[in-house]
Design a protein around this motif. Sequence first.
Motif: not given
Length: 193
Positions: A2-8, A87-90, A97-100, A132-143
């Motif tokens: 698991p990615n342990t991206e910390s909260n800045p 769902l897979p994007g999250g 890879v982490g949210a960023r 577009l679908v793949l990009g939105t799937g990664l961006l939308k839940p993580n922003v």
Amino acid sequence: MPNTESNPANSAAGEPALTDTSFFGHPRGLATLFFMEMWERFSYYGMRALLILFMTADLAHGGMNLNTASAGIIYGLYTSSVWLLSLPGGWVADRLVGARRAVLYGGILIAVGQFCLVPSSPVSFYAGLILLVLGTGLLKPNVSTIVGMLYPLNDHRRDAGFSIFYMGINLGAFISPLIFVLVGQKINWHLGF
């Protein structure tokens, strides 16, 4: 692993002082996320406004000359895939890879997808929709996750920060159909994309 991206916003010494107020009393990162989500929603809702019109327009007017049923199926697959791939994007963000980075990669895929829609090739058109679908799937839940990371849990500005962020979504969704359809129908379909 698991990615342990910390909260800045959370430091090792505890919660930081609420000193970052450079964007209307909120952290300056909110401005970046506001405009990122505004343009992503601008792209998505503009595509929704233009997609069926473009696919059903005849070849003489620069369209794809598809029947309404086929255009509706493609439109339905596009819009449902945008939401389902969140769902897979999250999961990719949480586990790999982490949210960023997920937001960065998603933004790049959306930009490349929009540019794929500019040429008048069917292969380029379908490739653009997939990107577009793949990009939105990664961006939308993580922003949205990153917006939450800007604030300590006990920060009274947090709710207002999300309200400002959602105004970016509403602004992009409101103006995009007007501009996309005007440019797409009156000037050129591919310029609209």
